[in-house]
Design an enzyme around this catalytic site. Structure first.
Site, PDB file in Angstrom:
ATOM      1  N   ASP A  42       0.567   3.802  -3.136  1.00 37.11           N
ATOM      2  CA  ASP A  42       0.108   5.174  -2.957  1.00 37.11           C
ATOM      3  C   ASP A  42       0.978   6.143  -3.750  1.00 37.11           C
ATOM      4  O   ASP A  42       0.479   7.077  -4.394  1.00 37.11           O
ATOM      5  CB  ASP A  42       0.130   5.520  -1.474  1.00 37.11           C
ATOM      6  CG  ASP A  42      -0.197   6.973  -1.206  1.00 37.11           C
ATOM      7  OD1 ASP A  42      -1.332   7.381  -1.483  1.00 37.11           O
ATOM      8  OD2 ASP A  42       0.683   7.702  -0.722  1.00 37.11           O
ATOM      9  N   GLU A  96      -4.611   0.377  -3.396  1.00 39.78           N
ATOM     10  CA  GLU A  96      -3.240   0.888  -3.432  1.00 39.78           C
ATOM     11  C   GLU A  96      -2.228  -0.255  -3.372  1.00 39.78           C
ATOM     12  O   GLU A  96      -1.197  -0.224  -4.062  1.00 39.78           O
ATOM     13  CB  GLU A  96      -3.015   1.858  -2.275  1.00 39.78           C
ATOM     14  CG  GLU A  96      -3.756   3.172  -2.444  1.00 39.78           C
ATOM     15  CD  GLU A  96      -3.558   4.116  -1.285  1.00 39.78           C
ATOM     16  OE1 GLU A  96      -3.728   5.327  -1.475  1.00 39.78           O
ATOM     17  OE2 GLU A  96      -3.256   3.645  -0.159  1.00 39.78           O
ATOM     18  N   GLU A 112       0.841  -1.199   0.000  1.00 43.40           N
ATOM     19  CA  GLU A 112       0.000   0.000   0.000  1.00 43.40           C
ATOM     20  C   GLU A 112       0.878   1.253   0.000  1.00 43.40           C
ATOM     21  O   GLU A 112       0.592   2.246  -0.696  1.00 43.40           O
ATOM     22  CB  GLU A 112      -0.897  -0.003   1.234  1.00 43.40           C
ATOM     23  CG  GLU A 112      -1.711   1.272   1.426  1.00 43.40           C
ATOM     24  CD  GLU A 112      -2.080   1.491   2.876  1.00 43.40           C
ATOM     25  OE1 GLU A 112      -2.387   2.644   3.212  1.00 43.40           O
ATOM     26  OE2 GLU A 112      -2.049   0.533   3.665  1.00 43.40           O
ATOM     27  N   ASP A 144      -7.156   0.915   0.780  1.00 47.63           N
ATOM     28  CA  ASP A 144      -5.792   0.427   1.011  1.00 47.63           C
ATOM     29  C   ASP A 144      -5.486  -0.772   0.115  1.00 47.63           C
ATOM     30  O   ASP A 144      -4.366  -0.921  -0.392  1.00 47.63           O
ATOM     31  CB  ASP A 144      -5.607   0.028   2.472  1.00 47.63           C
ATOM     32  CG  ASP A 144      -5.618   1.230   3.412  1.00 47.63           C
ATOM     33  OD1 ASP A 144      -5.541   2.367   2.928  1.00 47.63           O
ATOM     34  OD2 ASP A 144      -5.716   1.012   4.641  1.00 47.63           O
TER      35      ASP A 144
END
Length: 235
Positions: free
Chosen positions: A59, A131, A55, A128
């Site tokens: 991101d 990502e 994650e 999450d």
């Protein structure tokens, strides 16, 4: 990969195939995809083997790809307009909506207790996971496949941005001022997690109305809390 009790977390070929179809990529390292789909409740001690590390990189990849895309899509706009567009497109609500549309929650490996509590339906968990899947895709195949996936699932949202959206904190402040209410008050409720994947829980209150959000940065949590509250308030 092992669960908190020490047992192996099984690799589900059906789930992996569904995730690969969604991502448009056949993984050379399937363990990356398995990790991306493993909630911390089903991982080893201290979250080892969960999707939190993926994650973290996902991101950053998401932000880069969307920023690149916006520069290309809106060549005449400056940072003041591009910033709110970027923030809206990579926000937790936007990613959770993608996850809900594509059934990402059904792909997650979650501890039985958390599953019963509905963790697969939680927007932060879904966001999450998206990502993390982007992070796994990037590490397995590079930027081009990650870019292709991101552009595919966000195409509708980008096209829908006829005008730059307002920053949620600014929009909430304007909402309060128009009604002669006190300005929004933000409070940091909790800060946790390792340095590479921190968690900030923030609340915001306007009058008697309030909302709470969690994100990997304090400002992002404030923005998400403001957005959540705006969605609950009358126009």
């Amino acid at each position: 990969m092992r669960d908190p009790l020490g047992a192996d977390v099984p690799h589900d070929p059906v789930t992996s195939a569904a995730a690969e179809t969604l991502l448009g990529h056949k993984f050379r390292r399937p363990a990356l995809l398995t990790e991306a789909l493993t909630h911390r409740s089903a991982a080893g001690a201290k979250g080892h083997g969960s999707n939190e590390r993926l994650e973290f990189i996902g991101d950053r990849v998401l932000g880069l790809v969307v920023a690149e895309w916006l520069i290309e899509r809106f060549p005449a706009e400056q940072e003041g307009k591009l910033g709110p567009r970027l923030a809206a497109l990579v926000s937790k609500p936007a990613l959770a909506a993608i996850a809900e549309t594509h059934g990402v929650g059904d792909l997650l490996t979650v501890a039985a207790g958390e599953a019963r509590r509905g963790v697969r339906l939680q927007p932060n968990v879904l966001a999450d996971a998206v990502e993390a899947m982007i992070g796994a895709l990037y590490l397995d195949a590079g930027l081009a496949p990650a870019r292709a996936f991101i552009r595919r699932v966000l195409a509708g949202a980008v096209e829908a941005q006829a005008a730059p959206p307002k920053d949620p904190k600014t929009a909430l402040q304007e909402w309060a001022l128009k009604r002669a209410l006190p300005l929004p008050r933000y409070e940091l409720l909790e800060q946790s997690g390792p340095s590479h994947a921190p968690r900030f829980v923030v609340s915001v209150r306007v009058g008697e109305a309030s909302a709470t959000a969690m994100a990997g940065a304090k400002r992002a949590a404030e923005q998400q809390a403001a957005q959540t509250l705006l969605e609950r308030l009358p126009p």
